[in-house]
Write a protein that holds these residues in place. Structure first.
Motif, short mmCIF file in Angstrom:
data_model
loop_
_atom_site.label_atom_id
_atom_site.label_comp_id
_atom_site.label_asym_id
_atom_site.label_seq_id
_atom_site.Cartn_x
_atom_site.Cartn_y
_atom_site.Cartn_z
N ALA A 177 72.06 -19.02 1.38
CA ALA A 177 71.68 -19.25 2.78
C ALA A 177 70.18 -19.46 2.91
O ALA A 177 69.73 -20.33 3.67
N GLN A 178 69.38 -18.70 2.16
CA GLN A 178 67.93 -18.87 2.22
C GLN A 178 67.50 -20.21 1.64
O GLN A 178 66.61 -20.86 2.17
N VAL A 203 64.33 -15.81 -8.57
CA VAL A 203 65.69 -16.16 -8.97
C VAL A 203 66.39 -16.74 -7.74
O VAL A 203 66.38 -16.11 -6.68
N ALA A 204 66.93 -17.93 -7.87
CA ALA A 204 67.54 -18.59 -6.72
C ALA A 204 68.98 -19.00 -7.02
O ALA A 204 69.34 -19.24 -8.18
N VAL A 211 70.85 -24.85 -4.85
CA VAL A 211 69.76 -25.70 -5.32
C VAL A 211 70.33 -27.01 -5.87
O VAL A 211 69.82 -28.10 -5.58
N THR A 212 71.39 -26.91 -6.67
CA THR A 212 72.01 -28.11 -7.25
C THR A 212 72.52 -29.05 -6.16
O THR A 212 72.36 -30.27 -6.25
N ARG A 213 73.17 -28.49 -5.15
CA ARG A 213 73.69 -29.32 -4.06
C ARG A 213 72.59 -30.15 -3.43
O ARG A 213 72.74 -31.38 -3.24
N LEU A 261 60.10 -23.45 -3.06
CA LEU A 261 60.65 -22.38 -2.23
C LEU A 261 59.86 -21.09 -2.38
O LEU A 261 59.52 -20.41 -1.40
N TYR A 262 59.54 -20.75 -3.62
CA TYR A 262 58.79 -19.52 -3.89
C TYR A 262 57.41 -19.57 -3.24
O TYR A 262 56.99 -18.61 -2.57
N ASN A 263 56.71 -20.67 -3.40
CA ASN A 263 55.38 -20.80 -2.82
C ASN A 263 55.44 -20.83 -1.30
O ASN A 263 54.55 -20.29 -0.61
#
Length: 321
Positions: free
Chosen positions: A10-11, A102-103, A108-110, A311-313
């Motif tokens: 979701a994030q 960790v995601a 992410v692939t989608r 995303l992390y940044n």
């Protein structure tokens, strides 16, 4: 050691838009072709019929983030002919070597797979391309249509799938979400009469034939990711300007290319460019209005890492890291 940030599906979906990710994929593939990335061939572990576990490592050099995607690709027992992708993307800091994020790998692939195809479509399709054909009815079929609608002004979307009910449902959903004409077409030859074609199926055998594809069409081959599956026939591969996402990987795992080469129709020089070279302007993509262009997408860890690093940044900048 500080615990890594964990981003669930979701994030990822909330933060990583298709527009943002399309730009990230363009830059990641330019970096890969430009020698700014170290990336090993993916390794596969067979876990039985229809079950595969894969490891995909990569790193931005020198001193950039690195990591890997761990992914399972399993046949969907409820929908024969379809596969589910589940996994994790693990990002390490390039200075300290510590894992920092960790995601959810499936989400992410989608997003990154469709965004990579959209970036390639923007670079390779005719500027006035307006008719999109989607071969497939799953998650990637839906996301590909949304992503490509960001880079071309689409007037019509045609959906072909082995399950006519699913094809009809997807067409109706796209018509509602994009407010454009969308229809299911049961005849794949008729569906292929389009300016842009994206194949996103789980088929091991070709669903798209060269004799159906008109001059000037751009094709994204994005469903098959191993050497033993091919979504397009060898005639189409031989007739097209063939652009790889990454030459080394296509020569090892690009099923469509390998079949055409085995048939004696092409040799390794048939790969005219990597998509990153096209983005950098060092190699030509489309050379004329009659070209049939193919973008062969296998998917790469550098794409996953680029998305998760962003995303992390972004989360850190928001004070949420």
């Amino acid at each position: 050691m500080t615990s890594p940030l964990f981003l669930d599906a979701a994030q990822v979906a909330e933060r990583l838009s298709l527009d943002v990710c399309t730009g990230l994929m363009r830059e990641a593939m330019r970096a890969l072709s430009g020698g700014e990335v170290e990336q090993a061939l993916r390794s596969f572990l067979k876990l039985g019929e229809g079950r595969t576990f894969a490891l995909m490592p990569a790193g931005f050099v020198p001193g950039g983030p690195f990591g890997a995607k761990l992914v399972s690709v399993f046949a969907d027992p409820d929908h024969p002919g379809r596969r589910s992708h589940e996994g994790l993307v693990i990002l390490f800091d390039g200075r300290s070597g510590a894992p920092v994020c960790v995601a959810d790998g499936g989400e992410v692939t989608r997003i990154r797979t469709a965004s990579a195809s959209a970036a390639a479509t923007d670079a390779l399709a005719s500027p006035d391309a307006s008719r999109l054909a989607i071969f497939g009815t799953g998650v990637q079929a839906h996301t590909h249509a949304l992503a490509i609608a960001h880079v071309r002004k689409l007037e019509q979307i045609i959906v072909w799938g082995r399950d006519r009910d699913l094809a009809g449902a997807l067409a109706a959903r796209l018509a509602s979400e994009l407010n454009i004409d969308a229809m299911a077409e049961p005849d794949p030859a008729r569906a292929a009469r389009a300016d842009i074609i994206s194949t996103v199926t789980a088929s091991a055998e070709p669903v798209l034939k060269g004799k159906w594809v008109q001059p000037g069409t751009h094709v994204n081959l994005a469903g098959s990711s191993g050497p033993h599956a091919a979504e397009a026939d060898s005639a189409l591969v031989a007739a097209a300007r063939f652009i790889a996402d990454h030459r080394t990987h296509v020569l090892a795992h690009g099923g469509e290319f390998l079949r055409a080469r085995q048939a004696g129709l092409i040799d390794d020089d048939h790969i005219v460019a990597e998509i990153g070279e096209v983005y950098a302007g060092t190699q030509a993509g489309r050379t004329g209005p009659e070209d049939i262009t193919i973008y062969k997408s296998l998917g790469h860890a550098v794409q996953d890492l680029a998305a998760v690093a962003w995303l992390y940044n972004d989360m850190k900048a928001r004070g949420q890291g």
